[in-house]
Scaffold this active site. Structure first.
Site, PDB file in Angstrom:
ATOM      1  N   GLY A  20     100.499 -88.274  -3.355  1.00 19.84           N
ATOM      2  CA  GLY A  20     100.869 -88.226  -4.773  1.00 19.84           C
ATOM      3  C   GLY A  20     101.012 -86.810  -5.285  1.00 19.84           C
ATOM      4  N   ALA A  21     101.558 -85.927  -4.448  1.00 14.50           N
ATOM      5  CA  ALA A  21     101.602 -84.503  -4.785  1.00 14.50           C
ATOM      6  C   ALA A  21     102.855 -84.094  -5.544  1.00 14.50           C
ATOM      7  CB  ALA A  21     101.492 -83.675  -3.501  1.00 14.50           C
ATOM      8  N   ASN A  22     103.649 -85.046  -5.978  1.00 12.23           N
ATOM      9  CA  ASN A  22     104.892 -84.700  -6.680  1.00 12.23           C
ATOM     10  C   ASN A  22     104.697 -84.540  -8.186  1.00 12.23           C
ATOM     11  OD1 ASN A  22     104.418 -87.585  -6.459  1.00 12.23           O
ATOM     12  ND2 ASN A  22     106.337 -87.859  -7.575  1.00 12.23           N
ATOM     13  N   GLY A  24     101.520 -84.622 -11.757  1.00 13.99           N
ATOM     14  CA  GLY A  24     100.147 -84.718 -12.216  1.00 13.99           C
ATOM     15  C   GLY A  24      99.189 -83.791 -11.500  1.00 13.99           C
ATOM     16  N   ILE A  25      97.942 -84.267 -11.342  1.00 14.74           N
ATOM     17  CA  ILE A  25      96.940 -83.414 -10.716  1.00 14.74           C
ATOM     18  C   ILE A  25      97.259 -83.168  -9.246  1.00 14.74           C
ATOM     19  CG2 ILE A  25      95.168 -84.163 -12.360  1.00 14.74           C
ATOM     20  CD1 ILE A  25      93.890 -85.756 -10.099  1.00 14.74           C
ATOM     21  N   SER A 142      87.330 -92.134 -10.277  1.00  9.05           N
ATOM     22  CA  SER A 142      87.544 -92.069 -11.722  1.00  9.05           C
ATOM     23  C   SER A 142      86.265 -92.477 -12.435  1.00  9.05           C
ATOM     24  CB  SER A 142      88.680 -93.025 -12.121  1.00  9.05           C
ATOM     25  OG  SER A 142      88.749 -93.213 -13.521  1.00  9.05           O
ATOM     26  N   TYR A 167      91.734-101.889 -12.189  1.00 14.96           N
ATOM     27  CA  TYR A 167      91.793-100.454 -11.918  1.00 14.96           C
ATOM     28  C   TYR A 167      90.396 -99.922 -11.610  1.00 14.96           C
ATOM     29  CZ  TYR A 167      92.547 -95.453 -12.612  1.00 14.96           C
ATOM     30  OH  TYR A 167      92.600 -94.087 -12.440  1.00 14.96           O
TER      31      TYR A 167
END
Length: 300
Positions: A20-22, A24-25, A142, A167
């Site tokens: 998910g490096a594209n 946000g964090i 989270s 979630y």
């Protein structure tokens, strides 16, 4: 002042994989790791957005396709990694789709993407991790993990699906997995560090994702503006994760230390009683092996 990414040491010669490096964090995590000398693989579902993210990064960065909602994609990604992996950051996540949805393998989308996809990825990359001198795995949880309980073993079935609860269960699964991985590595005598972290509440594109909270047009367009006023952005949210990935002790859980752990300096994060339940963690591990069909090569 507390810890900040300037304290990351020289990572030259090391390879990091960030899911998910594209955006946000994850994008900030990848950029910082590359800036400090690591070869960084941006493991992303959308290759075009991955390329766009990489253009703004300094250092050795490459893009590879990874859809955590598909175990076939996870296998293909892992098969494409041909070098030792020094650091794996299990960062990608999906938050609160309004309706029950499934991965291509038939698992509830949040549980399947956030937990099972990362469980499988870590298992399949473990041989590459163990080729590194001091491998680390950091899994992003989270504060929502407090919504989870021992029903996490059920994998968010459709008959009880509530977006926020589901979630929370997936984020509890992330934390249980990270802590259990360290226990198993210790028992096996492996030089592997597993840590967990949470970003607090950061103003990122996750809340505007049309597949999650952003399905509501008001949330998608208004909430990000309000969040930017009062909350840290992706760089602030990435700070606890970067600390966990580079400096934190094995088996620790890191987050912001401000009120409610929403924001603030990096420090030890609170864990729910379910997150501390070692028996629950072991049972989740077995369930995850069964659901993915991937035996994890670290015995209990």
């Amino acid at each position: 002042m507390g810890w900040n990414p300037r304290q990351i040491g020289d990572l030259s010669g090391r390879t990091a994989v960030v899911t998910g490096a594209n955006s946000g964090i994850g994008r900030h995590e990848a950029a910082q790791l590359a800036e400090h000398g690591a070869r960084v693989v941006l493991a992303v579902r959308d290759v075009d957005s991955g390329r766009a993210a990489a253009e703004g990064m300094k250092g050795d960065v490459r893009i590879a396709h990874l859809d955590l909602a598909s175990l076939a994609s996870v296998r293909a990604f892992a098969d494409g990694i041909e070098e030792p992996v020094d650091l794996l950051v299990n960062n990608a996540g999906l938050m609160e789709p309004p309706r029950y949805r499934e991965t291509v393998d038939g698992h509830e989308l949040q549980f399947g993407t956030n937990h099972l996809g990362h469980f499988a990825l870590t298992a399949l990359l473990l041989p590459r991790l163990l080729q590194a001198a001091a491998p680390r795995v950091t899994t992003v949880s989270s504060i929502a993990h407090f919504r989870g309980n021992d029903a996490v073993l059920e994998g968010n079935p459709p008959q009880t699906y509530v977006p926020g609860t589901a979630y929370g269960q997936s984020k509890l699964a992330n934390l249980l997995f990270a802590l259990e991985l360290q226990r198993r590595a210790d028992r096996a005598g492996l030089a592997l560090t597993s840590t967990a972290a949470h970003p607090g509440v950061a103003s990122t594109g996750l809340v505007a994702d049309p597949d999650g909270l952003g399905h509501n047009p008001v949330v998608r367009h208004v909430l990000p503006i309000l969040m930017r006023v009062v909350l840290p952005g992706g760089a602030g949210g990435a700070r606890p994760v970067l600390y966990a990935a580079t400096d934190a002790a094995p088996g620790t859980y890191t987050g912001p230390k401000g009120p409610g752990e929403v924001r603030g300096p990096v420090g030890e994060a609170k864990q729910s009683r379910f997150a501390r339940d070692e028996s629950l963690a072991a049972r989740l591990w077995s369930v995850s092996e069964e659901l993915t069909g991937i035996p994890f090569p670290v015995e209990g």
